[in-house]
Design a protein around this motif. Sequence first.
Motif, PDB file in Angstrom:
ATOM      1  N   PRO A  37       0.821  -1.217   0.000  1.00  0.00           N
ATOM      2  CA  PRO A  37       0.000   0.000   0.000  1.00  0.00           C
ATOM      3  C   PRO A  37       0.857   1.270   0.000  1.00  0.00           C
ATOM      4  CG  PRO A  37      -0.577  -1.482   1.828  1.00  0.00           C
ATOM      5  CD  PRO A  37       0.655  -2.024   1.211  1.00  0.00           C
ATOM      6  N   ASN A  38       0.248   2.389  -0.353  1.00  0.00           N
ATOM      7  CA  ASN A  38       0.957   3.674  -0.271  1.00  0.00           C
ATOM      8  C   ASN A  38       1.467   3.879   1.142  1.00  0.00           C
ATOM      9  OD1 ASN A  38       0.630   4.474  -2.923  1.00  0.00           O
ATOM     10  ND2 ASN A  38      -1.401   5.341  -2.518  1.00  0.00           N
ATOM     11  N   GLY A  39       2.711   4.337   1.238  1.00  0.00           N
ATOM     12  CA  GLY A  39       3.295   4.589   2.548  1.00  0.00           C
ATOM     13  C   GLY A  39       3.931   3.360   3.174  1.00  0.00           C
ATOM     14  N   LYS A  42       8.118   1.403   0.189  1.00  0.00           N
ATOM     15  CA  LYS A  42       8.718   0.858  -1.036  1.00  0.00           C
ATOM     16  C   LYS A  42       9.793   1.802  -1.596  1.00  0.00           C
ATOM     17  CE  LYS A  42       4.706   0.667  -3.126  1.00  0.00           C
ATOM     18  NZ  LYS A  42       3.897   1.310  -2.040  1.00  0.00           N
ATOM     19  N   THR A  43       9.410   3.065  -1.781  1.00  0.00           N
ATOM     20  CA  THR A  43      10.381   4.035  -2.307  1.00  0.00           C
ATOM     21  C   THR A  43      11.551   4.209  -1.335  1.00  0.00           C
ATOM     22  OG1 THR A  43       8.706   5.191  -3.613  1.00  0.00           O
ATOM     23  CG2 THR A  43      10.667   6.449  -3.042  1.00  0.00           C
ATOM     24  N   GLN A  85      10.075   7.776  -8.882  1.00  0.00           N
ATOM     25  CA  GLN A  85       8.615   7.728  -8.997  1.00  0.00           C
ATOM     26  C   GLN A  85       8.119   8.999  -9.696  1.00  0.00           C
ATOM     27  OE1 GLN A  85       6.887   6.796  -5.223  1.00  0.00           O
ATOM     28  NE2 GLN A  85       4.789   6.938  -5.944  1.00  0.00           N
ATOM     29  N   ASP A 162      10.804   2.548 -10.069  1.00  0.00           N
ATOM     30  CA  ASP A 162       9.798   3.003  -9.099  1.00  0.00           C
ATOM     31  C   ASP A 162       8.545   3.511  -9.817  1.00  0.00           C
ATOM     32  OD1 ASP A 162       8.440   3.760  -6.848  1.00  0.00           O
ATOM     33  OD2 ASP A 162      10.054   4.991  -6.022  1.00  0.00           O
ATOM     34  N   GLU A 163       7.536   2.648  -9.892  1.00  0.00           N
ATOM     35  CA  GLU A 163       6.237   2.983 -10.501  1.00  0.00           C
ATOM     36  C   GLU A 163       6.405   3.592 -11.889  1.00  0.00           C
ATOM     37  OE1 GLU A 163       3.143   4.505  -8.069  1.00  0.00           O
ATOM     38  OE2 GLU A 163       3.975   3.652  -6.257  1.00  0.00           O
ATOM     39  N   GLY A 166       3.005   3.682 -13.802  1.00  0.00           N
ATOM     40  CA  GLY A 166       1.884   4.425 -13.221  1.00  0.00           C
ATOM     41  C   GLY A 166       1.464   5.581 -14.113  1.00  0.00           C
ATOM     42  N   GLU A 194       5.528  -1.531  -8.444  1.00  0.00           N
ATOM     43  CA  GLU A 194       4.462  -1.162  -9.379  1.00  0.00           C
ATOM     44  C   GLU A 194       3.093  -1.482  -8.817  1.00  0.00           C
ATOM     45  OE1 GLU A 194       3.147   0.842 -11.717  1.00  0.00           O
ATOM     46  OE2 GLU A 194       5.140   0.497 -12.534  1.00  0.00           O
ATOM     47  N   HIS A 195       2.150  -0.541  -8.994  1.00  0.00           N
ATOM     48  CA  HIS A 195       0.753  -0.806  -8.633  1.00  0.00           C
ATOM     49  C   HIS A 195       0.017  -1.481  -9.780  1.00  0.00           C
ATOM     50  CE1 HIS A 195       0.638   1.007  -4.736  1.00  0.00           C
ATOM     51  NE2 HIS A 195       1.072   2.171  -5.177  1.00  0.00           N
ATOM     52  N   TYR A 234      -4.093  -5.504   2.342  1.00  0.00           N
ATOM     53  CA  TYR A 234      -4.943  -4.658   1.507  1.00  0.00           C
ATOM     54  C   TYR A 234      -6.383  -4.592   2.008  1.00  0.00           C
ATOM     55  CZ  TYR A 234      -1.358  -3.911  -2.014  1.00  0.00           C
ATOM     56  OH  TYR A 234      -0.229  -3.505  -2.662  1.00  0.00           O
TER      57      TYR A 234
END
Length: 246
Positions: A37-39, A42-43, A85, A162-163, A166, A194-195, A234
Motif C-alpha cells: 500500500p501507499n506509505g 517501497k520508495t 517515482q 519506481d512505478e 503508473g 508497481e501498482h 490490503y
Amino acid sequence: MPLLQLEGVSKRFGQVVVADGITFQLEEGASVGVVGPNGAGKTSMFGLISGDIKPDSGSISFEGRDLHRVATPTRCRMGIGRTYQIPQPFEHMTVFENTLVAAQQGARTRGVASYEKAYQSLERVGMAALANRPAGSLALLHRKRLELARALSSNPRILLLDEIAGGLTDAEVVDLSAVIRGLQGEGIAILWIEHVVRALLSTVDRLLCLANGALVADGEPREVLASDAVRTVYLGGRIINESGVS
Ligand SMILES: Nc1ncnc2c1ncn2[C@@H]1O[C@H](COP(=O)(O)OP(=O)(O)O)[C@@H](O)[C@H]1O
Ligand SMILES: [Mg+2]
C-alpha cells in the motif's frame, strides 16, 4: 554470491517506520516485483539501496561488497541504477543532454563513448527520435522512458524501477513492459515497484510485498497475491487483482 543482499535493514523517520528488519537477496539477472500500500516504505527501500537514505541498522551488500560506507554516486557506478517515482529530468536540457550526463557521471564514459552510450540508451527505450526535445516538454510516457534511458546509461547490473508504469495507458504499459523484459533478457536484474499488477505479472517471476516497512510476503507472484498476508495488508483498503489494485 547474491547480486544484492539486504540483512535486517531498518530505518525510521521519527515515529514512522519505513524499513522494519528487511531481509532478502536477489540473484544475478533476477526479475522481482514489489507491491504494498501507499506509505508501505517501497520508495524508501530503494533509497536505502541506492544510498539516498542511511539505514539505522542492518546491512546491504552488492556483489558481496558491504555498501555501508559507499556513497550514492559510487553505488551508481558499481551498477545500481534507479528511476524515480516522480521523473526528475533537467527540464531545460534536451533529452539527449540528460542522457549524456548520466552516461558521463554514471558509466564514467568520456567523449565519443558518452555520446554512443547516451544514444544507445535512448534507442533502447524508443526515444531516439525525441533526442533534441527539451526534457521539460515531454509527456508522462516519455518522461518515464527518459528516466529509464538515464538509468541505462550508467551500465546497471540492477535496475530499481519506481512505478514506471503508473499513469500510462494500457497500450503504453504493454510497450514499456516489453522494453523491461528485453533488458532483463540482457542479464540486467530488475527490482520493480508497481501498482499496475498486470505489468508486473507479465514480467517478474518473484514478488515481494511490503507493509509498514516490513516484508510480509516473498515468493511466486500469483501465490503472493493470493496469500493471506497480502490480502490482510490490503483489507479495508484496496484488493489486488490482475488488472491492478482496485
Ligand atoms: N525523508 C522522510 N522524512 C520523513 N518521512 C518520510 C520520509 N520519506 C518517507 N517518509 C514517510 O515514510 C513512509 C513511507 O514512504 P515511502 O517509502 O515513500 O512509501 P511508498 O513508496 O511505499 O508509498 C510514508 O509515511 C512517508 O510519508
Ligand atoms: Mg513510492
